[in-house]
Design a protein around this motif. Structure first.
Motif, mmCIF file in Angstrom:
data_model
loop_
_atom_site.group_PDB
_atom_site.id
_atom_site.type_symbol
_atom_site.label_atom_id
_atom_site.label_comp_id
_atom_site.label_asym_id
_atom_site.label_seq_id
_atom_site.Cartn_x
_atom_site.Cartn_y
_atom_site.Cartn_z
ATOM 1 N N ALA A 5 -7.294 10.937 -7.157
ATOM 2 C CA ALA A 5 -6.217 11.456 -6.205
ATOM 3 C C ALA A 5 -5.668 12.818 -7.145
ATOM 4 O O ALA A 5 -5.418 13.966 -6.436
ATOM 5 C CB ALA A 5 -5.077 10.758 -6.039
ATOM 6 N N VAL A 51 1.307 9.419 -3.348
ATOM 7 C CA VAL A 51 0.212 8.131 -3.447
ATOM 8 C C VAL A 51 1.193 6.832 -3.357
ATOM 9 O O VAL A 51 1.925 6.683 -4.014
ATOM 10 C CB VAL A 51 -0.636 8.210 -4.909
ATOM 11 C CG1 VAL A 51 -1.405 7.173 -4.729
ATOM 12 C CG2 VAL A 51 -1.271 9.380 -5.020
ATOM 13 N N ALA A 98 -3.534 15.983 -3.957
ATOM 14 C CA ALA A 98 -2.312 15.122 -3.513
ATOM 15 C C ALA A 98 -0.947 15.275 -4.295
ATOM 16 O O ALA A 98 -0.985 15.571 -5.326
ATOM 17 C CB ALA A 98 -2.835 13.509 -3.335
ATOM 18 N N LEU A 142 1.989 13.768 -9.740
ATOM 19 C CA LEU A 142 1.788 12.652 -8.508
ATOM 20 C C LEU A 142 3.041 12.084 -8.555
ATOM 21 O O LEU A 142 3.669 11.452 -9.348
ATOM 22 C CB LEU A 142 0.506 11.714 -8.649
ATOM 23 C CG LEU A 142 -0.825 12.452 -8.553
ATOM 24 C CD1 LEU A 142 -1.989 11.056 -8.874
ATOM 25 C CD2 LEU A 142 -1.251 13.071 -7.296
ATOM 26 N N ASP A 173 -3.267 8.608 -0.390
ATOM 27 C CA ASP A 173 -2.755 9.797 -0.867
ATOM 28 C C ASP A 173 -2.664 10.683 0.412
ATOM 29 O O ASP A 173 -3.276 10.449 1.523
ATOM 30 C CB ASP A 173 -3.652 10.452 -2.002
ATOM 31 C CG ASP A 173 -4.726 10.924 -1.717
ATOM 32 O OD1 ASP A 173 -4.963 11.507 -0.738
ATOM 33 O OD2 ASP A 173 -5.984 10.207 -2.294
#
Length: 343
Positions: A255, A264, A261, A223, A281
């Motif tokens: 997330a 974020v 995703a 992420l 996200d």
């Protein structure tokens, strides 16, 4: 002479019955009422024996047996009234009135006592239920986030093991760090629950000051996380700081685990009276989330944390795609502005 012996036997029997009032309250109550009535019919000597059924009457009412207590009080009042009608010299209308008043008062006091005890027990049950929910929520947040991140990082390590051993090594290092953090927080939580005389943990309590650790862990899970702070940062009360940390933690977990995703954004808005927290996200929103995650313990736990502080939390898909968690956390009576340090 026989009546005197019978009177003494009744006195002994009525007083002795008091020893059984806790085990057989209603039976003892009726026995003392009838035996006391028999005593006053046999004996010409007035005595304080009537106190015994009144004591038992209070005990019965205090246990919540209101119907039985009212029936016994009525029987006593009717019996004394009948004694007045047949011309008993020691019983007058005033005595009947006073005794009836005493009986009503005793039953009322016993009923009030029962109500207070029942209320206290219900309060204790509610506190125990709230404590169980708090413990379950804390354990979910402590274990759920780190285990989810370990799961994601393990998958990434397996995928990159042959293509990019260096990145796989980073993921394995993150797994080691996450597992160590999980054990540390779990020991700390269990230590509080045991309430043993152990040395207090020296590690910092979870709070927004450790948000960068969450960001680093999320980055290793694939992420891209950005934190945006607005307003004058404050020294938050411990419950608010912990709730904000856990909400960010759970949002990042969801997330990474459910939405697929890539980016974020965490927005922290420090207002005069409350902290506004938003985690957005760019994943697939609610469509990719299992049925249990939308109303399961994760979002439910975050909502409970916000409400416990007098705030609120909403979570749902964004109109332009992705998922958003928005929380409003009042400071309460504390939350003083703090000087910014160079970061």
């Amino acid at each position: 002479m026989p009546s005197l012996i019978g009177s003494w036997l009744l006195i002994i029997a009525v007083c002795g019955a008091l020893l059984l009032r806790r085990r057989y309250p209603v039976a003892v109550g009726w026995f003392t009422v009838l035996a006391t009535g028999g005593y006053y019919l046999l004996s010409d000597i007035d005595g304080p024996l009537v106190v015994v059924p009144i004591v038992v009457l209070y005990a019965i009412a205090a246990r919540g047996r209101l119907r039985a207590a009212v029936a016994m009080a009525a029987a006593m009042a009717i019996g004394v009234g009948a004694g007045t009608l047949v011309g008993h010299s020691d019983v007058t209308g005033t005595a009947v009135f006073m005794l009836t008043g005493w009986l009503v008062a005793v039953v009322a006091l016993g009923s009030v006592r029962h109500g207070r005890v029942a209320y206290a027990e219900e309060e204790a049950r509610l506190r125990a239920t709230e404590e169980r929910l708090r413990i379950a929520r804390e354990l979910h947040d402590v274990i759920g986030h780190n285990i989810s991140m370990i799961n994601v990082q393990a998958g990434a390590a397996l995928y990159r093991l042959k293509k990019d051993p260096a990145q796989a090594e980073d993921a394995l290092g993150a797994i080691k760090a996450s597992s160590r953090e999980t054990l540390r927080e779990l020991r700390a939580t269990l230590g509080v629950l045991r309430q043993v005389d152990e040395e207090a943990p020296t590690a910092p309590a979870p709070g927004l000051a450790r948000a960068d650790e969450l960001v680093a862990s999320a980055k290793l899970a694939g992420l891209e996380v950005r934190i945006e702070r607005t307003g004058v940062e404050r020294s938050l009360p411990a419950p608010v700081d912990l709730a904000a940390y856990r909400i960010v933690q759970e949002s990042l977990t969801n997330a990474a685990k459910h939405s697929g995703a890539g980016r974020v954004t965490i927005q922290l808005v420090y207002g005069e009276r409350e902290l506004t927290l938003t985690v957005e996200d760019d994943g697939r929103g609610a469509a990719a989330r299992p049925a249990g995650s939308g109303g399961g313990s994760g979002i439910t736990g975050m909502t409970e944390r916000a409400r416990a502080l007098g705030g609120e939390l909403t979570a749902g898909p964004r109109p332009d795609g992705g998922f958003a968690v928005r929380a409003r956390l009042p400071y309460g009576t504390t939350g003083e502005p703090m000087e910014r340090s160079d970061r």
